[in-house]
Design an enzyme around this catalytic site. Structure first.
Site, PDB file in Angstrom:
ATOM      1  N   ARG A 107       0.848  -1.121  -0.079  1.00 43.18           N
ATOM      2  CA  ARG A 107      -0.078  -0.027   0.036  1.00 43.18           C
ATOM      3  C   ARG A 107       1.055   1.217  -0.195  1.00 43.18           C
ATOM      4  O   ARG A 107       1.758   1.255   0.961  1.00 43.18           O
ATOM      5  CB  ARG A 107      -0.867   0.016   1.139  1.00 43.18           C
ATOM      6  CG  ARG A 107      -2.166   1.045   0.930  1.00 43.18           C
ATOM      7  CD  ARG A 107      -3.049   0.881   2.175  1.00 43.18           C
ATOM      8  NE  ARG A 107      -3.980  -0.302   2.229  1.00 43.18           N
ATOM      9  CZ  ARG A 107      -5.016  -0.760   3.035  1.00 43.18           C
ATOM     10  NH1 ARG A 107      -5.381   0.489   3.920  1.00 43.18           N
ATOM     11  NH2 ARG A 107      -5.669  -1.631   3.062  1.00 43.18           N
ATOM     12  N   SER A 152      -8.661   0.435   0.298  1.00 47.57           N
ATOM     13  CA  SER A 152      -9.434   0.589   1.288  1.00 47.57           C
ATOM     14  C   SER A 152      -9.988   2.135   1.405  1.00 47.57           C
ATOM     15  O   SER A 152     -10.355   2.701   0.683  1.00 47.57           O
ATOM     16  CB  SER A 152      -8.951  -0.206   2.880  1.00 47.57           C
ATOM     17  OG  SER A 152     -10.120  -0.396   3.507  1.00 47.57           O
ATOM     18  N   ASP A 169     -14.159   0.299  -0.145  1.00 44.39           N
ATOM     19  CA  ASP A 169     -13.762  -0.958  -0.369  1.00 44.39           C
ATOM     20  C   ASP A 169     -14.902  -2.142   0.226  1.00 44.39           C
ATOM     21  O   ASP A 169     -14.870  -3.209   0.068  1.00 44.39           O
ATOM     22  CB  ASP A 169     -12.524  -1.559  -0.570  1.00 44.39           C
ATOM     23  CG  ASP A 169     -12.007  -1.716   0.673  1.00 44.39           C
ATOM     24  OD1 ASP A 169     -12.351  -0.899   1.598  1.00 44.39           O
ATOM     25  OD2 ASP A 169     -11.279  -2.903   1.050  1.00 44.39           O
ATOM     26  N   ARG A 208     -15.472  -2.416   5.658  1.00 40.97           N
ATOM     27  CA  ARG A 208     -15.778  -1.745   7.034  1.00 40.97           C
ATOM     28  C   ARG A 208     -17.117  -1.173   7.378  1.00 40.97           C
ATOM     29  O   ARG A 208     -17.494  -0.707   6.126  1.00 40.97           O
ATOM     30  CB  ARG A 208     -14.618  -0.649   7.643  1.00 40.97           C
ATOM     31  CG  ARG A 208     -13.071  -1.069   7.757  1.00 40.97           C
ATOM     32  CD  ARG A 208     -12.280  -0.201   7.858  1.00 40.97           C
ATOM     33  NE  ARG A 208     -10.857  -0.590   8.712  1.00 40.97           N
ATOM     34  CZ  ARG A 208      -9.889  -1.263   7.967  1.00 40.97           C
ATOM     35  NH1 ARG A 208      -9.885  -1.116   6.771  1.00 40.97           N
ATOM     36  NH2 ARG A 208      -8.928  -1.511   8.487  1.00 40.97           N
ATOM     37  N   LYS A 222     -12.913  -9.274   7.311  1.00 36.97           N
ATOM     38  CA  LYS A 222     -14.055  -8.281   7.505  1.00 36.97           C
ATOM     39  C   LYS A 222     -14.799  -7.682   6.470  1.00 36.97           C
ATOM     40  O   LYS A 222     -14.418  -7.978   5.321  1.00 36.97           O
ATOM     41  CB  LYS A 222     -13.285  -6.990   8.230  1.00 36.97           C
ATOM     42  CG  LYS A 222     -12.154  -6.452   7.344  1.00 36.97           C
ATOM     43  CD  LYS A 222     -11.520  -5.284   8.025  1.00 36.97           C
ATOM     44  CE  LYS A 222     -10.519  -4.598   7.258  1.00 36.97           C
ATOM     45  NZ  LYS A 222      -9.461  -5.547   7.158  1.00 36.97           N
TER      46      LYS A 222
END
Length: 623
Positions: free
Chosen positions: A73, A175, A335, A338, A449
């Site tokens: 990332r 994300s 994305d 969460r 998640k």
């Protein structure tokens, strides 16, 4: 052309740019201009050369990205330590090399590839383009790719890996990071994010073959021409939604619920998937925030694309909910892995739940419904809940009273995902898992998640409680009355200088002399210290940490005499030092204001005495 010989012709031309006067930098510039075939990133580098920005060139070219939380990332743009066409091709070559050596049937199992909606015009690095280049590298080696034809939530990639029996999966996403960033997230064949030793071995394989193999690696159109390209989107979406129904316990009531919900997808992938999930559960679709329902890589309507930031980034959602008389706001990050939740308060304003508070509610809800279907107490021995060690201990309190198992892992869902896989092999089931940074897994649909399933599970829980004349906030209070108040504070400071971070943690480890940790925090005695970076734990007879040693970042936990547990750790994906404090009270000890006071005292000490934001030029969190 022999794919193993690298590129020739124009690609191996000798692009002599102006010398920087630094032989090492000149060599790195030459390598970049020799290998990179993206005209936009080449132009970025040319511009830096012409302007004489040698320090910026060193930053971009003289170091490489490390494999962090399950992959890469970084900011998009030209350079070996940025996300771009060349570094994605290099990474995929290394991934191919490792997977082909590990799986004898890799050429039949193939690789799953998904992407989000990120993109950057100046570098030409959209997530979709990078996904196609990932596919092109695999196809150039005759490996089948299961490439989603459109953007998908991150959990769809590990779900597809398991469902299709693929060797691994790659998700191109950053994300909830700032718009400048992108990432390359790798999943193993069990659907969990890669962990050691795979990550280190993949990195070694990347570094062994940095030169692009052939022109095919740059050919996005290869995915359209190759018979080895498969699009799993409709099949995987259908299977996911079918299995999602196993988490629905009150469909008939849902159909008639008067509750209204607002959903924001934060300019990302979540809108259509959350709408469909609501239909699976029998609900009318949630009301979308019109300014945020469609993909926008610039995240134009929000200061920061991270719903974890709370009310300050939920402004449009709350305004719409007020207008539509909706009591619950659901926000998935770009994305969709969460979930943030807010509830209209009967008194005034909105209650935005922390990740720990939502976990208390979801953990209660998942066990409540599991118990309805498994009345025999003996069945509880096969049931687990999991949480990362920096998250609330509320699930531990549930387990202690209700008789099921609770385990904690190191921070990061890769640890939870891999533990779920291990437990399933021995016949145990994980009915809920979470990390405090609003990452939840209800059931074991996917070892990652999942904001889509969490959103609709929260909706059903809220609708059920509404029937009982209870709000989510009231039920949270009921949970605390039964299992003990668990009050927590989670925040962070930003630090862009790795040497400062190293100095801060070195000072903590030598606070009262060499190898001597702090003995108090704001006047409260510290009774135990656990440092998983070094493997030290003063609470153990042999002073060795029970949790695995993790040298990829810093993490130190303090247990204080007043019952507060406090942790400092570096983030694996952002330039942050995070801090976590929690007061775990016994059932019946119900004076929240006094507990809050104790918690605030330790939190202030943790920040001011140990991190020293002003002295170290740390940026405090903007709220």
């Amino acid at each position: 052309m022999d794919d193993h010989r690298g590129l020739n012709g124009a690609l191996n031309a000798d692009p002599r740019g102006p010398s920087t006067g630094d032989p090492q930098l000149d060599a790195a510039v030459h390598r970049w201009l020799t290998w990179d075939q993206n005209p936009r990133t080449r132009a970025q580098l040319d511009s830096l050369l012409v302007s004489g920005s040698h320090q910026e060139l060193r930053s971009r070219l003289c170091s490489r990205m490390g494999f962090g939380t399950a992959g890469l990332r970084a900011a998009m743009g030209a350079g070996f330590n940025r996300i771009n066409d060349l570094t994605v091709i290099q990474t995929t070559q290394g991934l191919f090399s490792y997977l082909s050596g590990f799986f004898s049937d890799f050429s039949s199992r193939g690789l799953v590839i998904g992407f989000d909606t990120r993109g950057q015009e100046e570098s030409g690095c959209s997530s979709e383009r990078l996904a196609k280049l990932t596919a092109a590298v695999m196809l150039s080696r005759n490996v089948p790719v299961h490439l989603f034809s459109s953007f998908v939530p991150t959990p769809y990639v590990p779900y597809a890996v398991k469902k299709l029996g693929a060797a691994a999966g790659v998700m191109i996403t950053a994300s909830h990071n700032p718009k400048e960033d992108n990432g390359y997230k790798v999943y193993w064949c069990n659907g969990a994010q890669i962990a050691s030793p795979h990550d280190k071995e993949i990195l070694r394989c990347i570094e062994e073959q940095l030169e692009p193999w052939s022109a095919s690696c740059w050919d996005q159109e290869l995915v359209e021409r190759s018979p080895l390209t498969r699009d799993p989107l409709s099949h995987i979406n259908r299977c996911y939604m079918d299995e999602l129904s196993s988490l629905c316990f009150h469909r008939d009531s849902n159909r008639h619920s008067p509750l209204k919900f607002v959903h924001s997808s934060f300019h990302g992938v979540g809108h259509a998937f959350v709408q469909e999930a609501f239909q699976v559960f029998g609900f009318a679709p949630p009301i979308p925030v019109p300014e945020q329902k469609d993909p926008d890589p610039n995240f134009s309507s929000i200061r920061c694309p991270n719903p974890e930031e709370g009310e300050s980034v939920l402004e449009l959602s709350l305004q719409l909910a007020q207008k539509e008389d909706a009591r619950i706001v659901l926000a998935t990050d770009p994305d969709a892995d969460r979930l943030a939740v807010a509830e209209k308060s009967d008194r005034c304003g909105w209650k935005v739940f922390s990740g720990n508070e939502l976990a208390a509610l979801l953990g209660w809800w998942m066990f409540f419904n599991w118990k309805q279907n498994h009345p025999d107490p003996a069945d509880r021995d096969g049931v687990y809940m999991l949480a990362t060690t920096v998250s609330s201990k509320i699930l531990q309190a549930f387990a202690r009273i209700e008789g099921f198992h609770f385990e904690e892992t190191l921070p990061g869902f890769k640890w939870i995902g891999n533990r779920i896989h291990e437990l399933s092999k021995s016949g145990h089931s994980v009915i809920f898992a979470f990390e405090e940074s609003i990452g939840f897994l209800c059931g074991s649909l996917v070892p990652e998640k999942d904001g889509v399933s969490a959103a609709v599970v929260v909706a059903e829980m809220a609708a059920y409680l509404h029937e009982k004349n209870l709000s989510l906030s009231q039920q949270l209070d009921n949970i605390y009355q039964t299992y003990g108040y668990h009050l927590s504070k989670t925040s962070y400071v930003t630090c862009h200088d790795p040497s400062t971070i190293k100095r801060i943690f070195s000072r903590i480890r030598n606070f009262d002399g060499e190898s001597s940790y702090p003995k108090t925090c704001n006047g409260v005695q510290i009774v135990h210290v656990r440092d998983v970076t070094t493997g030290y734990d003063s609470s153990q007879p042999d002073h060795r940490s029970v949790l695995p040693v993790s040298r990829s970042g810093h993490m130190i936990t303090f247990t204080l005499q007043n019952g507060v547990v406090a942790t400092l750790r570096t983030s694996g994906t952002e330039p942050k030092i995070k801090y976590y404090t929690e007061f775990c009270a016994a059932p019946g000890k119900s004076e929240p204001s006094q507990l809050e006071e104790e918690l605030a005292k330790v939190t202030t000490g943790l920040l001011d005495e140990f991190l020293e934001p002003e002295r170290n030029n740390l940026i405090r969190r903007f709220v």
